[in-house]
Design an enzyme around this catalytic site. Structure first.
Site, PDB file in Angstrom:
ATOM      1  N   THR A 168      -1.857  -3.001  -9.836  1.00 21.20           N
ATOM      2  CA  THR A 168      -0.862  -2.052  -9.322  1.00 21.20           C
ATOM      3  C   THR A 168      -1.373  -1.317  -8.090  1.00 21.20           C
ATOM      4  O   THR A 168      -0.603  -0.824  -7.292  1.00 21.20           O
ATOM      5  CB  THR A 168      -0.513  -1.001 -10.387  1.00 21.20           C
ATOM      6  OG1 THR A 168      -1.703  -0.291 -10.718  1.00 21.20           O
ATOM      7  CG2 THR A 168       0.056  -1.642 -11.630  1.00 21.20           C
ATOM      8  N   GLU A 188     -13.632   6.863  -7.093  1.00 27.43           N
ATOM      9  CA  GLU A 188     -12.674   7.359  -6.102  1.00 27.43           C
ATOM     10  C   GLU A 188     -11.946   8.577  -6.637  1.00 27.43           C
ATOM     11  O   GLU A 188     -11.843   9.605  -5.958  1.00 27.43           O
ATOM     12  CB  GLU A 188     -11.649   6.259  -5.750  1.00 27.43           C
ATOM     13  CG  GLU A 188     -12.207   5.081  -4.973  1.00 27.43           C
ATOM     14  CD  GLU A 188     -12.801   3.998  -5.862  1.00 27.43           C
ATOM     15  OE1 GLU A 188     -12.947   4.240  -7.081  1.00 27.43           O
ATOM     16  OE2 GLU A 188     -13.117   2.910  -5.351  1.00 27.43           O
ATOM     17  N   PHE A 246      -5.529   3.654 -12.979  1.00 24.60           N
ATOM     18  CA  PHE A 246      -5.608   2.714 -11.864  1.00 24.60           C
ATOM     19  C   PHE A 246      -5.817   1.301 -12.390  1.00 24.60           C
ATOM     20  O   PHE A 246      -6.528   1.081 -13.349  1.00 24.60           O
ATOM     21  CB  PHE A 246      -6.781   3.081 -10.954  1.00 24.60           C
ATOM     22  CG  PHE A 246      -7.095   2.008  -9.960  1.00 24.60           C
ATOM     23  CD1 PHE A 246      -6.238   1.769  -8.899  1.00 24.60           C
ATOM     24  CD2 PHE A 246      -8.219   1.210 -10.102  1.00 24.60           C
ATOM     25  CE1 PHE A 246      -6.504   0.768  -7.985  1.00 24.60           C
ATOM     26  CE2 PHE A 246      -8.497   0.204  -9.188  1.00 24.60           C
ATOM     27  CZ  PHE A 246      -7.637  -0.014  -8.131  1.00 24.60           C
ATOM     28  N   ASP A 303     -19.001  -7.881  -8.231  1.00 28.65           N
ATOM     29  CA  ASP A 303     -19.562  -6.916  -9.168  1.00 28.65           C
ATOM     30  C   ASP A 303     -18.540  -6.392 -10.164  1.00 28.65           C
ATOM     31  O   ASP A 303     -18.895  -5.909 -11.218  1.00 28.65           O
ATOM     32  CB  ASP A 303     -20.143  -5.723  -8.394  1.00 28.65           C
ATOM     33  CG  ASP A 303     -19.069  -4.929  -7.658  1.00 28.65           C
ATOM     34  OD1 ASP A 303     -18.013  -5.525  -7.350  1.00 28.65           O
ATOM     35  OD2 ASP A 303     -19.269  -3.734  -7.407  1.00 28.65           O
ATOM     36  N   ASP A 307     -16.877 -10.136  -2.537  1.00 29.14           N
ATOM     37  CA  ASP A 307     -15.920  -9.067  -2.624  1.00 29.14           C
ATOM     38  C   ASP A 307     -16.437  -7.916  -1.763  1.00 29.14           C
ATOM     39  O   ASP A 307     -17.588  -7.905  -1.364  1.00 29.14           O
ATOM     40  CB  ASP A 307     -15.655  -8.779  -4.102  1.00 29.14           C
ATOM     41  CG  ASP A 307     -16.111  -7.450  -4.587  1.00 29.14           C
ATOM     42  OD1 ASP A 307     -15.258  -6.746  -5.107  1.00 29.14           O
ATOM     43  OD2 ASP A 307     -17.295  -7.133  -4.476  1.00 29.14           O
ATOM     44  N   MET A 327      -2.640   1.543  -7.844  1.00 28.12           N
ATOM     45  CA  MET A 327      -2.062   2.878  -7.844  1.00 28.12           C
ATOM     46  C   MET A 327      -2.498   3.596  -9.118  1.00 28.12           C
ATOM     47  O   MET A 327      -2.776   2.956 -10.127  1.00 28.12           O
ATOM     48  CB  MET A 327      -0.529   2.706  -7.833  1.00 28.12           C
ATOM     49  CG  MET A 327       0.249   3.895  -7.392  1.00 28.12           C
ATOM     50  SD  MET A 327       1.938   3.386  -6.975  1.00 28.12           S
ATOM     51  CE  MET A 327       2.580   2.909  -8.569  1.00 28.12           C
ATOM     52  N   SER A 328      -2.576   4.927  -9.059  1.00 25.48           N
ATOM     53  CA  SER A 328      -2.810   5.707 -10.275  1.00 25.48           C
ATOM     54  C   SER A 328      -2.088   7.036 -10.121  1.00 25.48           C
ATOM     55  O   SER A 328      -1.631   7.379  -9.028  1.00 25.48           O
ATOM     56  CB  SER A 328      -4.311   5.926 -10.494  1.00 25.48           C
ATOM     57  OG  SER A 328      -4.869   6.609  -9.385  1.00 25.48           O
TER      58      SER A 328
HETATM   59  N1  LIG Z   1      -8.665   5.213  -8.318  1.00 23.24           N
HETATM   60  C1  LIG Z   1      -7.705   4.713  -7.557  1.00 23.24           C
HETATM   61  N2  LIG Z   1      -6.471   5.210  -7.639  1.00 23.24           N
HETATM   62  C2  LIG Z   1      -5.493   4.711  -6.889  1.00 23.24           C
HETATM   63  N3  LIG Z   1      -5.627   3.720  -6.017  1.00 23.24           N
HETATM   64  C3  LIG Z   1      -6.829   3.181  -5.881  1.00 23.24           C
HETATM   65  C4  LIG Z   1      -7.946   3.636  -6.638  1.00 23.24           C
HETATM   66  N4  LIG Z   1      -9.010   2.908  -6.303  1.00 23.24           N
HETATM   67  C5  LIG Z   1      -8.605   2.033  -5.391  1.00 23.24           C
HETATM   68  N5  LIG Z   1      -7.294   2.177  -5.119  1.00 23.24           N
HETATM   69  C6  LIG Z   1      -6.485   1.392  -4.189  1.00 23.24           C
HETATM   70  O1  LIG Z   1      -6.365   0.073  -4.706  1.00 23.24           O
HETATM   71  C7  LIG Z   1      -6.869  -0.880  -3.784  1.00 23.24           C
HETATM   72  C8  LIG Z   1      -7.533  -1.998  -4.501  1.00 23.24           C
HETATM   73  O2  LIG Z   1      -8.711  -1.523  -5.128  1.00 23.24           O
HETATM   74  P1  LIG Z   1      -9.732  -2.527  -5.831  1.00 23.24           P
HETATM   75  O3  LIG Z   1     -10.823  -1.713  -6.384  1.00 23.24           O
HETATM   76  O4  LIG Z   1      -9.034  -3.488  -6.676  1.00 23.24           O
HETATM   77  O5  LIG Z   1     -10.205  -3.395  -4.656  1.00 23.24           O
HETATM   78  P2  LIG Z   1     -11.364  -3.098  -3.684  1.00 23.24           P
HETATM   79  O6  LIG Z   1     -12.467  -2.498  -4.481  1.00 23.24           O
HETATM   80  O7  LIG Z   1     -10.847  -2.367  -2.517  1.00 23.24           O
HETATM   81  O8  LIG Z   1     -11.737  -4.501  -3.247  1.00 23.24           O
HETATM   82  P3  LIG Z   1     -12.926  -5.381  -3.763  1.00 23.24           P
HETATM   83  O9  LIG Z   1     -12.243  -6.471  -4.480  1.00 23.24           O
HETATM   84  O10 LIG Z   1     -13.563  -5.754  -2.501  1.00 23.24           O
HETATM   85  O11 LIG Z   1     -13.829  -4.557  -4.629  1.00 23.24           O
HETATM   86  C9  LIG Z   1      -7.780  -0.082  -2.888  1.00 23.24           C
HETATM   87  O12 LIG Z   1      -7.882  -0.637  -1.641  1.00 23.24           O
HETATM   88  C10 LIG Z   1      -7.120   1.281  -2.839  1.00 23.24           C
HETATM   89  O13 LIG Z   1      -6.093   1.283  -1.871  1.00 23.24           O
HETATM   90 MG   LIG Z   2     -14.676  -4.122  -6.316  1.00 18.74          MG
END
Ligand SMILES: Nc1ncnc2c1ncn2[C@@H]1O[C@H](COP(=O)(O)OP(=O)(O)OP(=O)(O)O)[C@@H](O)[C@H]1O
Ligand SMILES: [Mg+2]
Ligand SMILES: [K+]
Length: 686
Positions: free
Chosen positions: A377, A343, A373, A520, A302, A379-380
């Site tokens: 989705t 984030e 979040f 992770d 990942d 999104m948050s």
């Molecule tokens: N706190 C948040 N609020 C809103 N949108 C978010 C937030 N954190 C991440 N995102 C959005 O959601 C997407 C997916 O996040 P997610 O954490 O599931 O995957 P990732 O961490 O980017 O990938 P990985 O699977 O490699 O960890 C991100 O690319 C970002 O665009």
């Molecule tokens: Mg991740």
């Protein structure tokens, strides 16, 4: 790599053998012996010859009985030495397990605390841990951020960050908080903690035979049965030709013929493999996973937290034309107030730094419904009492939401998102709507994440080993492409949901490939469980650590290189020693059978090509050789056969030649030498 304590690999000498002797003697009980069919036959033979030697004492009978006991003891010694290393590590880990007093939050006590012994904590309890205190049990950080010294468990002295919300929220009992204050929700019963499981693991208490080991054991047991029948059938033939052999000679012959070498070393090889992993700071829940690692074809990783450092920080607000940066920052902060992910918190901080926006207390945003979040989705945000709504998230997700409110998608947003993605950053689109109005896009927040150092070279190494690397991420394709290119992975899959990750693994497995997965996050857990080799980062969530079958204490995604090498080495070592053992037994047959029968038929004398002293000395020499070979090979079994990245078939051919031919030749030389040494002894005929 930060090797754990204990003797360096290869350090092996008489002192270690001696130290393991008491444990080896304890293993002589029939209950333990019965678990290993080959050695159980030797054990029975030793008991039988002892009785016969007591009934009619003589040098030959006593010597054979004594050396048969040695054979059994040497086998136990191999296992005990292998286990000894783990025991030393377990002792070091136990030191991290001391009594702690936990500061438990009284439910609905408005922050009131009570002190309870760590062992009395229950799953679900909330405990406060502050700088200088030890985390009383395994759990999840639900509030705050702290730097934690995890060296008691990882052996790594650099502190790590533990924080609520994200993929670095796991707190491990026995580690020490160095700064700040966190609230931890306990997730493991006392006695069933990560540390407890680690101790059980390195002690080998939970070790089970792997399918390959079971298959080999069955083969060895079958061979033993065949030889048992063959030796029994020898007696009528010998009697017919005028001189039945003594039971002692037949037992000795049987022991020489059955695969005692591999039978004695098999379990030590398996334990040593697990041990080598621990030395590389990897804990494997099962030996099966270690074996599978030796044959891995595809590695899925990942992105965030695995290939990158994982603390995605907001670094910039980029508004669309017509919107001020302050307006965008305000909306982004509003959407992040209750967002406990790294984030989300970093957005609140950036808004404060850049625009002096004071972080509003949650309570001040009246009647707000926060939208947390989720990886699904992407999104948050927040829905306010007065009808205002704010969202932030992946571009596709937020634009869909804007459309749902009747808003128009803004063409200006495209280039902004693309520019951030192309540089490897993660764009978060922010949109808001006034009460009753359609939503509109305000701009983009740039999240920056840094690729872990040195990772490119390591991926190149994986490629040389014939392993294909695939990065899977929830992020958008442009960001994924930029990071994949920079890190040097072979392929990537973007905008992947947890289901997509699992689908990819199933697809690979259906095509007959063995899949390893490193991750992770909680959203990685199902995939980690499904993969043949699931390596969870220790820095990750408890869910990930429980789902995988290995935990890397260094949280290094390219640790798989070492894991694969250790797996291959385990398979090669087992194969090499099996080859050697079988070749050895065949050679022994031809070395001693002629010598045994020369006494009966002087005409057979010319078959005694080795010129052994007497039938008795031939048999005893073979038994002694058979026992000493086990001791001689213990270092190889523990250290493993040297492994260099090369095609599997070339390695196999090389090993067959080396250990097969070696196994055929050594008995002739060894038995002859021992025969020369013992032939002057009285009581060996001739
Ligand atoms: N706190 C948040 N609020 C809103 N949108 C978010 C937030 N954190 C991440 N995102 C959005 O959601 C997407 C997916 O996040 P997610 O954490 O599931 O995957 P990732 O961490 O980017 O990938 P990985 O699977 O490699 O960890 C991100 O690319 C970002 O665009
Ligand atoms: Mg991740
Ligand atoms: K043997």
């Amino acid at each position: 790599m930060t090797g754990r304590g204990g003797a360096p690999p290869g350090a092996f000498g008489p002192r270690r053998l001696l130290a393991a002797l008491p444990a080896a003697l304890r293993k002589l009980g029939p209950r333990h012996m019965a678990r290993n069919p080959v050695m159980f036959v030797v054990w029975t033979g030793a008991a039988l010859t002892t009785v016969l030697a007591l009934a009619s004492p003589g040098f030959f009978a006593v010597a054979v009985a004594a050396w048969l006991w040695c054979t059994v003891l040497f086998a136990n010694l191999a296992e005990a030495v292998a286990e000894g290393r783990g025991r030393a590590q377990a002792a070091a880990l136990r030191r991290a397990k001391h009594e702690t007093v936990a500061r438990r939050l009284v439910p609905d006590g408005d922050g009131r605390e009570e002190e309870v012994p760590g062992v009395r904590l229950r799953v679900g309890d909330l405990v406060v841990v502050e700088a200088g205190q030890t985390v009383p049990g395994d759990g999840e950080v639900v509030e705050g951020i702290a730097s934690v010294d995890e060296s008691a468990i990882t052996g790594e002295s650099a502190p790590v960050i533990r924080e609520s919300g994200g993929d670095r929220s796991a707190a491990t009992g026995g580690t020490r908080v160095l700064s700040d204050r966190i609230v931890v929700r306990i997730t493991a019963k006392p006695g069933d903690s990560f540390l407890d499981r680690m101790i059980a693991l390195v002690e080998g208490a939970t070790r089970q035979k792997t399918p390959n080991e079971v298959a080999l054991s069955i083969l060895l047991a079958a061979l033993t049965t065949v030889f048992l029948l063959a030796v029994t059938a020898l007696q009528p033939a010998a009697a017919y030709s005028g001189g039945p052999q003594s039971v002692i000679v037949l037992v000795a012959l049987l022991v020489c013929l059955i695969p005692t070498t591999i039978g004695a070393l098999l379990s030590a090889i398996g334990i040593a493999g697990m041990d080598r992993l621990v030395r590389h700071n990897v804990l494997a829940v099962s030996g099966r996973a270690v074996e599978a690692a030796g044959d891995v074809d595809t590695l899925l990783l990942d992105k965030t937290g695995t290939i990158t450092l994982g603390n995605r920080q907001a670094t910039e607000f980029v508004p669309v034309p017509g919107v001020s940066e302050a307006e965008l920052a305000d909306a982004a902060q509003l959407a992040s107030l209750a967002d406990e992910t790294p984030e989300g918190r970093s957005i609140v901080v950036l808004a404060k730094e850049r625009h002096g926006l004071r972080a509003r207390e949650e309570g001040q945003v009246t009647g707000a419904a926060f939208v947390p979040f989720s990886a699904r989705t992407r999104m948050s945000g927040v829905d306010l009492d007065d009808g205002r709504m704010v969202r932030k998230g992946a571009a596709a997700a937020v634009i869909t939401w804007v459309r749902e409110t009747g808003g128009a998608s803004l063409t200006e947003i495209g280039p902004l998102v693309d520019a951030i993605s192309a540089s490897g950053g993660t764009p978060l689109v922010v949109a808001a709507c006034a009460p009753g109005q359609p939503a509109r896009v305000l701009g983009v927040v740039r999240l920056k994440d840094i690729i872990k150092a040195g990772i490119r070279k390591r991926f190149a190494e994986l490629r040389r080993m014939g392993i294909r690397t695939v990065m899977i991420t929830g992020d958008n394709p442009a960001t994924a492409a930029a990071i994949a290119h920079e890190a040097g992975v072979d392929h990537f899959l973007a905008e992947a949901t947890p289901e997509d990750k699992m689908r990819l693994i199933r697809q690979e497995q259906a095509d007959g490939r063995l899949v390893a997965m490193t991750g992770d996050g909680t959203n990685d857990a199902p995939a980690l469980a499904l993969a043949d080799v699931g390596v969870a980062m220790n820095a990750g969530t408890n869910a990930a650590k429980e789902a995988g079958n290995m935990v890397d204490l260094d949280s290094n995604p390219t640790k798989l290189i070492e894991i694969v090498e250790i797996g291959k080495q385990l398979l090669i070592t087992r194969g090499a020693l099996t080859t050697f053992s079988l070749a050895n037994d065949v050679a022994k047959y031809f070395a001693i059978i002629p010598a045994m029968f020369t006494g009966l038929h002087p005409g057979l004398r010319h078959l005694n090509v080795m010129g052994l002293h007497s039938p008795e000395s031939a048999v005893l020499s073979a038994v002694v050789f058979n026992a000493l070979v086990i001791v001689a090979l213990i270092p190889l079994a523990l250290r493993g056969v040297a492994y260099r990245p090369a095609g599997a078939s070339r390695l196999l051919r090389r090993n067959l030649a080396l250990y097969g031919v070696g196994g055929l030749i050594t008995p002739f030389a060894g038995i002859k030498l021992i025969d020369l040494l013992i032939s002057p002894l009285p009581g060996l005929g001739g």
